[in-house]
Design an enzyme around this catalytic site. Structure first.
Site, mmCIF file in Angstrom:
data_model
loop_
_atom_site.group_PDB
_atom_site.id
_atom_site.type_symbol
_atom_site.label_atom_id
_atom_site.label_comp_id
_atom_site.label_asym_id
_atom_site.label_seq_id
_atom_site.Cartn_x
_atom_site.Cartn_y
_atom_site.Cartn_z
ATOM 1 N N CYS A 124 50.149 -69.064 9.973
ATOM 2 C CA CYS A 124 48.900 -69.127 10.727
ATOM 3 C C CYS A 124 47.728 -69.487 9.811
ATOM 4 O O CYS A 124 47.901 -70.233 8.834
ATOM 5 C CB CYS A 124 48.668 -67.816 11.474
ATOM 6 N N ASP A 163 45.967 -58.912 12.103
ATOM 7 C CA ASP A 163 45.089 -58.664 13.260
ATOM 8 C C ASP A 163 44.876 -57.182 13.437
ATOM 9 O O ASP A 163 43.844 -56.747 13.943
ATOM 10 C CB ASP A 163 45.666 -59.281 14.526
#
Ligand code: RUB
Length: 307
Positions: free
Chosen positions: A124, A193
């Site tokens: 990512c 996250d």
């Protein structure tokens, strides 16, 4: 309210993305809203701040940096509107300043763990992970990076572009090639996250397959995470919600619309258990995942969670 709505829309559509950027944008939105808020009473002030906070928090469910940022920024103790407004402005500015410093510190601390010649795999597009990689390169370490594509939104391309701007050599691979290339890798570095009290990591879907492959090949798996990515409510066992996004991010609906036995799922994040994580590089130092509880308790405060 219009600016808050614009920020919320940018977070929802991922124009603003990545847990750290989302947190900073939300803190700015709370601050600017409080600055311009015209109210007749303290009750109205409290109600409007609460409403905007809840609205911002609802835009993306997984990145715990978002509720943490909103709760830290919208904190006030005064019962006077002008003073409460000032407190919010100061708290939000402090959060934004600390978030920038945290990224720098993570880069400095984590880069010491990178050896000359290392091949790093990442997934990512994490500003915290990139801070470590670019700092190591700036410090003269000869490194290269294998970056996954990170389907369906292909944030890996953002990573490749960022590293290319620094002159760092990169290799772009499809997500399913992670295990195939793990033999060439020295370290895996990913962002977060959310980090649960038990040290489990929530990050972009596919992160857990990097962790599994790294574990199998006995390669080091490093997570880069600011302390505001740790989740207070997980202390009492509240689960972290995994965002499920629209299926047209994966497939053209016209292609499957005439098929009656097909369902398409698009979870945006997954869980990596603590036992696959060697270290978490935070702004307060490198910790083993087992220390996540201590970070939440001593550096975030209990009052942030719904405890
Ligand atoms: C981004 C992602 C990142 C973390 C950490 O997902 O999973 O690895 O948010 O990023 P999305 P950072 O693109 O869906 O927001 O280190 O920049 O906070």
């Amino acid at each position: 309210m219009q600016k808050v709505q614009e920020t919320a829309e940018k977070i929802r559509t991922m124009e603003i993305r990545g847990a750290g950027r989302i947190a900073k944008a939300a803190a700015e939105a709370v601050r600017d809203y409080a600055t311009g808020l015209d109210v007749a009473s303290m009750e109205e002030f409290s109600a409007r701040i609460r409403e905007v906070s809840n609205f911002l928090i609802s835009t993306r469910p997984t990145a715990v940096s978002l509720p943490n940022a909103v709760k830290l920024s919208s904190k006030y103790s005064s019962a006077n509107v002008e003073e409460a407004r000032q407190e919010i402005i100061e708290n939000a500015n402090l959060f934004i300043e600390r978030a920038d410093k945290a990224l720098e510190k993570i880069g400095k601390i984590g880069s010491r763990r990178i050896q000359d010649g290392d091949v790093i795999m990442t997934h990512c597009n994490s500003h915290a992970a990139l801070s470590i990689i670019t700092k190591a390169f700036e410090n003269g370490k000869d490194i290269s990076v294998i970056s996954t594509e990170s389907r369906p939104r292909c944030q890996g391309l953002l990573t490749i572009r960022h590293l290319n701007d620094f002159g760092i050599p990169t290799t772009l691979i499809v997500d399913s090639a992670v295990r195939y290339y793990m033999k060439d890798v020295d370290k895996v570095i990913v962002g977060a996250d959310a980090i649960a009290a038990n040290g489990a990591l929530v990050n972009k879907i596919g992160t857990s397959q990097l962790a599994l492959a790294a574990h199998e090949a006995r390669k080091s798996f490093m997570v880069a995470a600011e302390t505001f990515k740790f989740s207070p409510s997980t202390i009492v066992g509240n689960p972290i919600e995994i965002e499920e996004r629209a299926v047209d991010e994966i497939v053209d609906l016209a292609v499957i619309s005439e098929l009656s036995h097909v369902q398409v799922r698009n979870p945006a994040f997954d869980f990596t258990p603590a036992e696959y994580i060697d270290m978490i590089v935070t702004d307060i130092g490198i910790i083993p995942p087992a220390m996540a509880y201590t970070v939440i308790k001593e550096h975030l405060g209990w009052e942030l969670g719904e405890i």
